[in-house]
Design an enzyme around this catalytic site. Structure first.
Site, PDB file in Angstrom:
ATOM      1  N   GLY A  17       0.803  -1.219   0.000  1.00 49.55           N
ATOM      2  CA  GLY A  17       0.000   0.000   0.000  1.00 49.55           C
ATOM      3  C   GLY A  17       0.835   1.267   0.000  1.00 49.55           C
ATOM      4  O   GLY A  17       0.546   2.228  -0.724  1.00 49.55           O
ATOM      5  N   SER A  67      -3.218  -3.650  -0.839  1.00 53.73           N
ATOM      6  CA  SER A  67      -2.100  -4.334  -0.185  1.00 53.73           C
ATOM      7  C   SER A  67      -2.520  -5.724   0.293  1.00 53.73           C
ATOM      8  O   SER A  67      -3.510  -5.869   1.010  1.00 53.73           O
ATOM      9  CB  SER A  67      -1.635  -3.493   1.004  1.00 53.73           C
ATOM     10  OG  SER A  67      -0.598  -4.162   1.688  1.00 53.73           O
ATOM     11  N   CYS A  83       0.503   2.706  12.810  1.00 56.44           N
ATOM     12  CA  CYS A  83       1.581   3.622  12.442  1.00 56.44           C
ATOM     13  C   CYS A  83       1.681   4.799  13.404  1.00 56.44           C
ATOM     14  O   CYS A  83       2.732   5.419  13.508  1.00 56.44           O
ATOM     15  CB  CYS A  83       1.359   4.132  11.031  1.00 56.44           C
ATOM     16  SG  CYS A  83       0.867   2.830   9.911  1.00 56.44           S
TER      17      CYS A  83
END
Ligand SMILES: *Cc1c(COP(=O)(O)O)cnc(C)c1O
Length: 379
Positions: free
Chosen positions: A69, A197, A323
């Site tokens: 991704g 992804s 993240c």
């Protein structure tokens, strides 16, 4: 262990692993080779191109394999910026994108591009009339995610595509969360480019694709050999691609059934939390939302502390996206939705997939109740 962090990554499906193994072992031919042994690898990955194309109503030659991704997002944005910089330097995106998009936009901004970040409403959805107002003569790209990784909010993709088409601007969508969890038809939705992804849909990590509509020409992303029509060079990740193809096939086969199953399980979990734990707020929409996503704020509790207590109970969850976890400061997505203070601090994301069970949900509710009460009692 109960794994409720499927938006961060999913376990490789056993059938996917089985499909990949020969390509890590005896079937090691380089798809660029011209003898029969190598051509088998080439044929196998081209078969995957067809499977993926069929799943989004695209053509096989419009599917470009990437490392996932992040790469697909980087390529779409920097590739279009490079290709169209003489036509214009304005890009429209949103304030709730994944960092793969946001930080690429920041990189481009530092190099002279002008970025408009659209606001979202309290449920994380953009306002289409704000998009129309943001369009300028020098707008070269609209990049808006199909569904959000933190709140599961689904954007009005078809409407955005229609607005982009009428203004003759390429529409890129980060569909890493949405692909195979909702219907996507790149023609009906006027999508020009789309990122996906494999490890988000039971494939292996380090493998994904970028759909690029025929006629749209981003700059070369990897210079080298003639792989991927010469615009993304490098020997293909054959095992990863084979696994991705298998994962797409499996997901497509059971998609409608899985959506209903996962949504029901998610709604059961939400219902019990809302009825049995006081002081909770659902973040994101109640309905226009990915089936497996739940993001809830437990007021008066630190999301991170709750996460750690659940971890000790064998339950994997997330506070914000993987993240941003650990960075502190709170999620940029929840902030964009208007969350602050206790609501921002107390957020917990639980993302379900079709292999999760109702029994797991019962255990999770029990542990949530106890842990939230314990953390509140401590204050
Ligand atoms: C996971 C994710 C990405 C990054 O994909 P990788 O394959 O992990 O690089 C990008 N966008 C969204 C919305 C995601 O959820």
């Amino acid at each position: 262990m109960i794994y409720l962090d499927n938006a961060a990554t999913t376990p490789v499906h056993p059938e996917v692993l089985k499909a990949m193994l020969p390509y890590l072992d005896k079937q090691y031919g380089n798809p660029s080779g011209i003898y029969e042994f190598a051509e088998k690898s080439k044929e196998a990955i081209d078969g995957v191109r067809e499977v993926i194309a069929r799943s989004i109503n695209a053509k096989p030659e419009e599917i470009y394999f990437t490392s996932g991704g992040t790469e697909s997002d980087n390529w779409a944005l920097t590739g279009m910026a490079e290709a169209l910089k003489d036509k214009g330097k304005h890009i429209i995106t949103t304030s709730v994108e994944h960092h793969a998009v946001i930080n690429t936009c920041e990189y481009l901004r530092q190099r002279g591009f002008d970025i408009t970040y659209l606001d979202v409403d309290g449920e994380g959805i953009i306002n289409p009339s704000q998009l129309i107002k943001a369009i300028r003569k020098d707008t070269i790209l609209i990049s808006i995610m199909a569904a959000n990784n933190e709140t599961g909010s689904i954007q009005p993709v078809q409407l955005i595509g229609e607005i982009a088409r009428r203004n003759n601007i390429c529409f890129h969508t980060d569909a890493v969360q949405a692909y195979l969890h909702m219907d996507i038809d790149v023609n009906k939705m006027n999508i020009g480019m789309m990122s996906a992804s494999a490890h988000k849909f039971r494939g292996a990590k380090g493998c994904g694709f970028l759909y690029i509509r025929n006629g749209i020409k981003p700059a070369v992303f990897m210079h080298g050999g003639k792989q991927e029509s010469g615009i993304r060079a490098g020997t293909e990740n054959v095992p990863g691609i084979i696994g991705m193809g298998k994962a797409v096939q499996i997901a497509m086969q059971d998609m409608d059934k899985n959506i209903v199953y996962v949504r029901n399980m998610r709604d059961y979990l939400l219902y019990r939390i809302e009825h049995e734990i006081p002081g909770v707020i659902l973040n994101g929409p109640r309905h226009v939302r990915l089936p497996g996503n739940l993001n809830i704020s437990f007021l008066g509790v630190e999301g991170q502390s709750l996460l750690i207590m659940l971890d000790m109970d064998g339950i994997c969850t997330s506070s914000g996206s993987a993240c941003t976890a650990g960075l502190g400061g709170g999620s940029h997505v929840l902030k964009a939705l208007g969350a602050d203070g206790d609501r921002l601090k107390g957020a917990l994301r639980m993302t379900l997939d079709s292999y999760n069970t109702m029994e797991e949900m019962d255990y999770v509710v029990w542990r949530l109740k106890e842990n939230v009460a314990a953390l509140r009692g401590r204050n």
